[in-house]
Design a protein around this motif. Structure first.
Motif, mmCIF file in Angstrom:
data_model
loop_
_atom_site.group_PDB
_atom_site.id
_atom_site.type_symbol
_atom_site.label_atom_id
_atom_site.label_comp_id
_atom_site.label_asym_id
_atom_site.label_seq_id
_atom_site.Cartn_x
_atom_site.Cartn_y
_atom_site.Cartn_z
ATOM 1 N N SER A 53 1.102 -1.218 -0.198
ATOM 2 C CA SER A 53 0.339 -0.162 -0.355
ATOM 3 C C SER A 53 1.030 1.350 -0.058
ATOM 4 O O SER A 53 1.920 1.118 0.768
ATOM 5 C CB SER A 53 -1.581 0.474 1.153
ATOM 6 O OG SER A 53 -0.819 1.677 1.732
ATOM 7 N N HIS A 55 0.612 3.387 1.895
ATOM 8 C CA HIS A 55 0.535 4.045 3.293
ATOM 9 C C HIS A 55 1.528 2.853 4.001
ATOM 10 O O HIS A 55 2.419 3.452 5.425
ATOM 11 C CB HIS A 55 -0.460 3.313 4.267
ATOM 12 C CG HIS A 55 -1.726 4.618 3.461
ATOM 13 N ND1 HIS A 55 -1.495 5.939 2.757
ATOM 14 C CD2 HIS A 55 -2.586 4.621 3.219
ATOM 15 C CE1 HIS A 55 -2.402 5.905 2.847
ATOM 16 N NE2 HIS A 55 -3.731 5.046 2.670
ATOM 17 N N THR A 56 2.158 1.966 3.156
ATOM 18 C CA THR A 56 3.687 1.492 4.486
ATOM 19 C C THR A 56 4.822 2.020 3.041
ATOM 20 O O THR A 56 4.897 2.408 2.635
ATOM 21 C CB THR A 56 3.578 0.219 4.358
ATOM 22 O OG1 THR A 56 3.367 -0.199 2.929
ATOM 23 C CG2 THR A 56 1.924 -0.382 5.256
ATOM 24 N N ILE A 160 -6.113 2.487 15.561
ATOM 25 C CA ILE A 160 -4.773 3.364 14.754
ATOM 26 C C ILE A 160 -4.863 5.065 14.973
ATOM 27 O O ILE A 160 -5.990 5.337 14.477
ATOM 28 C CB ILE A 160 -4.973 3.759 12.689
ATOM 29 C CG1 ILE A 160 -4.869 2.800 11.670
ATOM 30 C CG2 ILE A 160 -3.914 4.669 12.093
ATOM 31 C CD1 ILE A 160 -5.408 3.010 10.507
ATOM 32 N N PHE A 178 -5.580 -1.918 5.245
ATOM 33 C CA PHE A 178 -5.324 -1.523 6.311
ATOM 34 C C PHE A 178 -5.705 -2.805 7.542
ATOM 35 O O PHE A 178 -5.868 -2.908 9.129
ATOM 36 C CB PHE A 178 -5.838 -0.137 7.149
ATOM 37 C CG PHE A 178 -5.897 0.505 5.802
ATOM 38 C CD1 PHE A 178 -4.280 1.154 6.444
ATOM 39 C CD2 PHE A 178 -6.912 1.361 5.686
ATOM 40 C CE1 PHE A 178 -4.722 2.837 5.676
ATOM 41 C CE2 PHE A 178 -6.697 2.318 4.513
ATOM 42 C CZ PHE A 178 -5.577 3.212 4.787
ATOM 43 N N TRP A 180 -9.347 -3.612 8.111
ATOM 44 C CA TRP A 180 -9.674 -2.776 9.072
ATOM 45 C C TRP A 180 -11.212 -3.385 8.423
ATOM 46 O O TRP A 180 -11.271 -4.067 7.775
ATOM 47 C CB TRP A 180 -9.493 -1.580 8.491
ATOM 48 C CG TRP A 180 -10.288 -0.489 9.616
ATOM 49 C CD1 TRP A 180 -11.869 -0.159 9.777
ATOM 50 C CD2 TRP A 180 -9.880 -0.105 10.905
ATOM 51 N NE1 TRP A 180 -11.687 1.057 10.489
ATOM 52 C CE2 TRP A 180 -10.488 0.364 11.543
ATOM 53 C CE3 TRP A 180 -8.465 -0.220 11.512
ATOM 54 C CZ2 TRP A 180 -9.761 1.340 12.661
ATOM 55 C CZ3 TRP A 180 -7.991 1.018 12.669
ATOM 56 C CH2 TRP A 180 -8.987 2.048 13.014
ATOM 57 N N LEU A 189 -9.170 6.351 6.701
ATOM 58 C CA LEU A 189 -9.009 6.316 6.639
ATOM 59 C C LEU A 189 -7.350 6.930 6.413
ATOM 60 O O LEU A 189 -6.474 7.472 6.328
ATOM 61 C CB LEU A 189 -8.331 4.894 7.705
ATOM 62 C CG LEU A 189 -9.098 3.242 8.435
ATOM 63 C CD1 LEU A 189 -8.331 2.265 8.304
ATOM 64 C CD2 LEU A 189 -8.025 4.082 9.779
ATOM 65 N N GLU A 190 -7.489 6.047 4.719
ATOM 66 C CA GLU A 190 -7.032 6.658 3.746
ATOM 67 C C GLU A 190 -6.153 8.105 3.748
ATOM 68 O O GLU A 190 -5.371 9.028 3.702
ATOM 69 C CB GLU A 190 -7.506 6.660 2.566
ATOM 70 C CG GLU A 190 -7.940 5.393 1.505
ATOM 71 C CD GLU A 190 -7.019 3.975 1.149
ATOM 72 O OE1 GLU A 190 -5.428 5.312 1.184
ATOM 73 O OE2 GLU A 190 -6.814 3.502 0.907
ATOM 74 N N MET A 193 -4.369 8.717 7.296
ATOM 75 C CA MET A 193 -3.227 8.092 6.661
ATOM 76 C C MET A 193 -2.313 9.454 5.622
ATOM 77 O O MET A 193 -0.913 10.131 6.200
ATOM 78 C CB MET A 193 -2.853 7.108 6.118
ATOM 79 C CG MET A 193 -3.330 6.427 7.076
ATOM 80 S SD MET A 193 -2.169 5.874 8.829
ATOM 81 C CE MET A 193 -0.599 5.363 7.682
ATOM 82 N N ILE A 326 0.198 -1.486 10.710
ATOM 83 C CA ILE A 326 -0.811 -1.357 9.431
ATOM 84 C C ILE A 326 -0.514 -2.828 8.969
ATOM 85 O O ILE A 326 -1.253 -3.668 8.523
ATOM 86 C CB ILE A 326 -0.854 -0.906 8.475
ATOM 87 C CG1 ILE A 326 -1.145 0.571 8.407
ATOM 88 C CG2 ILE A 326 -1.499 -0.776 7.097
ATOM 89 C CD1 ILE A 326 -1.610 2.103 7.486
#
Lengths: 366, 366, 366, 366
Positions: A53, A55-56, A160, A178, A180, A189-190, A193, A326
């Motif tokens: 992702s 986000h990582t 988170i 996530f 989630w 969440l998006e 982040m 995550i």
């Protein structure tokens, strides 16, 4: 016993640095006859993969597992299973600067104090890259546990920062990056982040894990209690600062009349204990919760010292993973699997002929 | 390795049931030359003793330790140190009734499922009586750690149910039967406990522990991290359901910019990590927090099943300990000591000639 | 793992010095449900007892075993079994003189160099008194192995000095104080020993041991081979200097065509391997042979040095055991039992569901 | 602990089958700061290499070691050192026939009985190929032991069949392919081996090993005695059937007055004990002798059974190594090194501050 090995009978020894030639592990004690192929590792390694992702961390590794030993014609033989993954996306130039620096919140300073030397490339041995092999080894364990006991291990992100799921649905977990359980919150969440990333900061997270189908009787009092081994397993994951079994720290405010899980022939009436009593599984779902700290590799400058003991300012350049929690769900699941696998064999060793000696009480419906 | 043994190099093996002839332990791996006498055990065993306060279980044991081996003319010789305490106040008649019953929230059911047999007298091996030997063994560890490194380990009760200290003073801790750091609340606690006892119920608790003087470099990545071993050590104590290192679960809501402990030549600026980075001690105070569940032995009847699987009602008769966490402080301290002692030797084994390789940064003033 | 503990899953930790208050052991990992009582230890401890014959050390100990834990109503519960024997015949005055002396051939000098301190009373921890607890612990193992697999473990003296049996009869072994398989030679042995005692000297011995009924499949390659663990077990006995499995050192002069044990459906045609191939039992009798050195405690003066490094003459006064091998047979049997017991559990752990996968070939008739 | 791992603190875990993709090992617990490069492994691996002489198996492997982890800029970092060797000369077609057969004297039958499956290619895990990694791991140990203590470990062949050296010269050992200490006999040995090879048979051998420079105090009573660990180490090598320390089985016929090594301030007067008393090194040379059986892979047909339990005749085709003991010297040296290295660290852990407490007595001049 090697401190880079986990498990007493199902023993996983890992090796490798973030930016060395390869990472790998040796699994010893695996029962013979289990079908295992290189493809079996794909799903779980992808779930953990760092490039999953935006986000990582932006590292891209193929993470192709090579099985070096321990199988014949696709089945385990009872001899050590060695797994190898070459590091292909090292880019160690990103890390050249930190050689002289102790990054705050990292293991730089402590490795130096312990060993008098450290591999500065990407965190070296202290990098979360090591956890790849936990996930790989757990693939073997999960397969055996599923085939022999029908055990299912599932995890999800439970927080988170200050965000927590408002609804819970296992089906949602695998459908967003996530892990989630509340599909309605994914957009939120998006956004969270993205803002976090822009701020250059990071945030903590909580991961929950549940193992269903664990038979009663696993775990060895008093220092190898199932929950003690789970606690060590979880706390050994990078960035973990807390572990709970069952209700965890909520028990501090509870009363005994509410906490104790009453039993009826039809089943337990609750599962505050998280499926473990006196260090031994009760047949209820085994539950744990794990706290991940916010990563210290952030873009915001921080005060530190260098090798000479002089003050300096540190600012992470290379990759920046704003929430390590995550991608931690598969790792938490893996450690649950490794502990259960080890205790399955340990239980069979000592009590293999005890059999079913008393009525088994079903677990509480959650 | 024995599952009733703790520690890799400083190994403590305990034995004994609550109402058997005796409890004891064997300490192996202790360095030679340490002065140890039977009197050394008195203080810590008294601190833990069950008869200390009217708010803990009414069992009275002399708890006189006999040193059976491992010393000559009052000094350790490097051979196994065996310690023995006879059980003098067994009164096993109190427990005769529970032979046919699985008490909810206890290990009765799980021991039965595991072993097909159990010692019903006072909880047998699953009784907290076993923790006496942890405290005894830790006396040896604490003495050695103090003499060789000046390490001081102190714990205190940090919550009983929803009550938490409003002020903090180490000096208060040893001056009340609750190990409570706020002297002004002792009367309130007495009242709370009296009401609780009358209600026939129990309550949970939280214990904090701090080790000062731990040098940087202790702990072995990646599966024998100092915090991983601490987590196992704490979770192996009866009734524990959660373990935190440093800020623990509070890290979930923290940001990296706040969490990471910045460093200056004058010292760390904070200690959110609890003195451990990458599984290795940083030289800061090592801090942990432990959650104890409310005991399940309460006077309020509860639903359960008997050996035949039939429904029944359980009500504890004999002793009733409304908050097991109260006497847990010395046990938590003991487990901290055993972990540190083991890692002191482990570190010396691998890194005994590394020496002081870099400037040591002082810990944050709390 | 404790260096005073033996076994990975059936773990025996021993403690105690020759002239301390007591000796004892903790057996951990024993399967539950085995009937064990204090009387069970009598026969084997008597066989080993030091006062059995006028040809062994003149120490008289009642050697009454107290079971401190791990059983309930006469059956093992799966928790640690602690056994205790008080030392009643210490007479430590006999040993007062040796405090300043390093006796040649003893552990005095090496303990001192290692620990900087030693318990001089009767050899302290290095005394053969420790082996009493090996025999005691093995009583539990032998009983379980006999009940579950019909395994029988028998040993005998195979040489005293240059004397060897001229005929072989198992029935004779338990009918003379030498565990000697040739009844016709007992008078000769008596005479030999009397002359030896008068000469003030000592002599070596060889002990053979055979375990019948061991199923195929026990032993774990490659470092926990059944024979590797047997070798360690035997070599850990005081005074042992050599260990052989099967034909042992005779294999040096053998040819492969003669050594390899050919197989037919009716059975193996020989047993040169001693029942172990590739570290795993073959179903044939497991055989070993052990060399005991002549004890160094003799009446003939010898050159040595004292604590100050000065030359001196040493002459044993107190007891004098002219052939320690005579009473070693039960100890060798005990170590065989402990190794087999441990591997029975280890095999069940990893391969508990393999079952009988191929025709089993009977062992060779000896 | 993994049964494919050796050592408690300096832990070597090996993996790999004879004809799988690779063999390798993970060394954990190595002190940091030791200079290690791939070239360091060349000499010892060549000494062991199977293609060294026409009298050993005709397999040709490059045996190039790749260091996968644990070093930075050529120095050990204290993290696991993984070593890998690819199998390049597999030729597994040679072994296709034996899949249905249990070769007499091999591990075929026992692996099958244990695991219900086996890798038939070249002996799989039970092949002596595994010992390559022992030699590789020992390179690290030997270097550390030499640098820190000046320890030198040397072995030599002491017998092939009934042939024994008539003279002894260390200088000769490395100058012939037999590691034979009597240069005058090399032609005789060549002739003997040629005749043996033509006969299609094999023969046993004896290897002696000596470690000089071992300081007094290493070894841990009572179950981790230095000699007990050596015995396990040696017996774990393929084809070994006997282990002796010091005078070994010769002690059976000795008298105490002759065996005990008397001491003077100028030194020990003899070394019958092989440098170990009470399981602890005395500062004398540590000596051991090991018996290797004649290999069972010979051209002479032998009776056996197949998977179905039917009688059949077996005759080895592929390679044929008429004396496995010839190339065993480096392996025996390696196991000596691994045991000493482990005990060096273990001793430092427990007794690191004991120091030199008494006059050290020099070893006997041989």
């Amino acid at each position: 016993m090697s401190s880079n090995a986990f498990g007493k009978l199902f023993t996983v020894t890992t090796f490798g640095e973030s930016h060395g030639p390869a990472i790998g592990c040796v699994i010893d004690g695996c029962p013979p006859g289990l079908a295992i192929a290189a493809e079996d590792f794909r799903t779980d390694l992808d779930r953990r993969a760092t490039g999953r992702s935006r986000h990582t961390s932006q590292r891209h590794e193929a993470d192709d597992v090579e099985i070096l030993s321990g199988t014949f014609e696709g089945h385990t033989t009872g001899t050590p299973i060695a797994l190898l993954i070459r590091n292909t996306d090292s880019r160690s130039k990103d890390y050249s600067e930190i050689l002289q620096t102790f990054r705050p919140g990292h293991a730089d300073y402590t490795y130096w104090q312990k060993y008098g030397i450290r591999d500065p490339r990407g965190g070296g041995r202290s990098s979360a890259r090591e956890t790849t092999m936990r996930v790989a080894a757990a693939v073997v364990a999960r397969k055996w546990l599923a085939e022999h006991f029908g055990i299912r291990i599932r995890g999800h992100l439970a927080a988170i920062g200050e965000l927590e799921p408002r609804t819970f649905d296992w089906a949602a977990v695998e459908q967003n990056p996530f892990f989630w359980p509340d599909a309605s919150m994914v957009a939120e969440l998006e956004e969270f982040m993205t803002a976090l990333r822009k701020s250059g900061d990071s945030v903590g997270a909580r991961v929950n894990v549940v193992a269903e189908g664990v038979p009663p009787g696993w775990g060895e009092p008093v220092y190898a209690k199932l929950d003690a081994d789970l606690a060590a397993a979880m706390m050994s994951i990078n960035a973990v600062k807390g572990v709970e079994i069952g209700d965890g720290f909520a028990v501090v405010a509870q009363h005994g009349s509410g906490h104790r899980d009453e039993m009826t022939p039809q089943g337990f009436l609750s599962n505050h204990a998280g499926g473990i009593l006196g260090g031994i599984s009760s047949g209820q779902a085994v539950t744990a919760s794990v706290a991940f700290k916010p990563t210290s590799s952030i873009l915001i400058p921080g005060r530190s010292v260098n090798l000479a003991g002089e003050p300096m300012e540190v600012r992470t350049r290379g990759r920046h993973d704003p929430c390590v929690g995550i991608r931690a769900t598969p790792i938490v699941e893996a450690m649950m699997a490794l502990v259960l696998m080890d205790h399955a064999l340990r239980h069979r060793a000592q009590c293999g002929d005890v059999g079913e000696v008393a009525p088994r009480i079903p677990g509480a419906v959650e």
